[in-house]
Design an enzyme around this catalytic site. Structure first.
Site, PDB file in Angstrom:
ATOM      1  N   SER A  63       0.832  -1.203   0.000  1.00 37.72           N
ATOM      2  CA  SER A  63       0.000   0.000   0.000  1.00 37.72           C
ATOM      3  C   SER A  63       0.869   1.256   0.000  1.00 37.72           C
ATOM      4  O   SER A  63       2.015   1.234   0.444  1.00 37.72           O
ATOM      5  CB  SER A  63      -0.901   0.019   1.239  1.00 37.72           C
TER       6      SER A  63
HETATM    7  N1  SAH Z   1      -0.412  -4.990   4.179  1.00 43.83           N
HETATM    8  C1  SAH Z   1       0.381  -5.293   2.987  1.00 43.83           C
HETATM    9  C2  SAH Z   1      -0.332  -5.004   1.696  1.00 43.83           C
HETATM   10  C3  SAH Z   1      -1.419  -5.961   1.478  1.00 43.83           C
HETATM   11  S1  SAH Z   1      -1.946  -6.263  -0.176  1.00 43.83           S
HETATM   12  C4  SAH Z   1       1.722  -4.598   3.030  1.00 43.83           C
HETATM   13  O1  SAH Z   1       2.009  -3.870   3.991  1.00 43.83           O
HETATM   14  O2  SAH Z   1       2.527  -4.828   2.109  1.00 43.83           O
HETATM   15  C5  SAH Z   1      -3.226  -7.410   0.267  1.00 43.83           C
HETATM   16  C6  SAH Z   1      -2.746  -8.805   0.581  1.00 43.83           C
HETATM   17  O3  SAH Z   1      -3.863  -9.536   1.062  1.00 43.83           O
HETATM   18  C7  SAH Z   1      -2.211  -9.563  -0.623  1.00 43.83           C
HETATM   19  O4  SAH Z   1      -0.923  -9.989  -0.377  1.00 43.83           O
HETATM   20  C8  SAH Z   1      -3.193 -10.723  -0.764  1.00 43.83           C
HETATM   21  O5  SAH Z   1      -2.591 -11.929  -1.222  1.00 43.83           O
HETATM   22  C9  SAH Z   1      -3.709 -10.871   0.656  1.00 43.83           C
HETATM   23  N2  SAH Z   1      -5.004 -11.558   0.804  1.00 43.83           N
HETATM   24  C10 SAH Z   1      -6.113 -11.494   0.030  1.00 43.83           C
HETATM   25  N3  SAH Z   1      -7.099 -12.260   0.552  1.00 43.83           N
HETATM   26  C11 SAH Z   1      -6.603 -12.811   1.707  1.00 43.83           C
HETATM   27  C12 SAH Z   1      -7.151 -13.695   2.703  1.00 43.83           C
HETATM   28  N4  SAH Z   1      -8.385 -14.167   2.641  1.00 43.83           N
HETATM   29  N5  SAH Z   1      -6.349 -14.045   3.737  1.00 43.83           N
HETATM   30  C13 SAH Z   1      -5.081 -13.591   3.824  1.00 43.83           C
HETATM   31  N6  SAH Z   1      -4.517 -12.752   2.927  1.00 43.83           N
HETATM   32  C14 SAH Z   1      -5.274 -12.360   1.869  1.00 43.83           C
END
Ligand code: SAH
Length: 229
Positions: A63
């Site tokens: 993000s």
């Molecule tokens: N917080 C992160 C950015 C997240 S992007 C950072 O600081 O870099 C969102 C992430 O959520 C992605 O990596 C995606 O694979 C994950 N995601 C999506 N659905 C999910 C679920 N049900 N459980 C765990 N992770 C999930």
């Protein structure tokens, strides 16, 4: 490769303060202490302090710094808190939270990622950036839309992927007096919602800002990443 981008980091933090996005000393200190350059792919490191999301592989993104700051401020996370993050991605947001919770004993961040390769990379990123925080972060591979039953209840829950609605298990796993931040909406746009559970267990929801996140895929999220049904 040894990196020193502390000047760029300080400039970004100053900008976020002037914009009124970083408001608390705790969030400021945490941003200054976590080197974002270790959480982005090597060829994108020159952009580590541009206020923009960046690709981290597997169709996912880290993000933008302003979004991490807004969510961390809205979460009102305190030293000693037990935090659950859904969507580890690069591990950057988890590290920002861990710096804060680690300031008092008992603090811990549990973070869940559905893509195993990203979870593994996140641990490596944290180890390179701030090895001292490894004691305060547990990375779990799985469907975080169900929360993590084992370590509940949580003082704070932060969802960093877009949900079609607030997953019921996450509400259950929030402590009375706890706060959750979660982007809720359709696949193009969401509203960051701040969910507060009061001491008697009643829920109130406040809308924060509009945002765009990658989808939360899972039992209580979207069914797949193609049509988001
Ligand atoms: N917080 C992160 C950015 C997240 S992007 C950072 O600081 O870099 C969102 C992430 O959520 C992605 O990596 C995606 O694979 C994950 N995601 C999506 N659905 C999910 C679920 N049900 N459980 C765990 N992770 C999930």
């Amino acid at each position: 490769m040894s990196l020193n981008m502390s000047k760029e980091r300080r400039m970004l933090v100053e900008t976020l303060k002037i914009e009124g996005i970083i408001r608390s000393d705790l969030v400021e200190e945490s941003f200054l202490s976590i080197p974002r350059e270790y959480f982005v792919p090597e060829h994108l490191r020159v952009y580590a302090y541009s206020d923009t999301p960046l690709p981290i592989g597997y169709g996912q993104t880290i993000s933008a710094p302003h979004m991490v700051a807004i969510m961390t401020e809205e979460l009102r996370v305190k030293p000693g808190n037990i935090v659950l993050e859904i969507g580890t991605g690069s591990g950057y947001q988890a590290a920002i939270l861990a710096h804060i919770v680690s300031k008092k004993s008992g603090g811990h961040v549990y973070t869940v990622e559905r893509i195993p390769q990203l979870a593994k990379r996140a641990v490596i990123n944290i180890a390179n950036a701030r090895p001292d925080l490894l004691d305060f972060i547990t990375v779990v591979v799985g469907d975080g839309s169900k929360g993590i039953e084992l370590f509940q209840p949580y003082d704070r829950i932060i969802v960093t992927a877009a949900a079609p609605q607030i997953p019921e298990p996450l509400i259950q796993q929030l402590k009375p007096g706890g706060i959750m931040v979660i982007p809720v909406g359709n696949k193009w746009e969401q509203i960051l919602q701040v969910v507060i559970k009061n001491e008697r267990g009643y829920i109130s929801i406040k809308d924060s800002i509009a945002c765009v996140f990658v989808p939360l895929i899972g039992q209580y999220g979207w069914r797949n990443e193609y049509d988001y049904t």
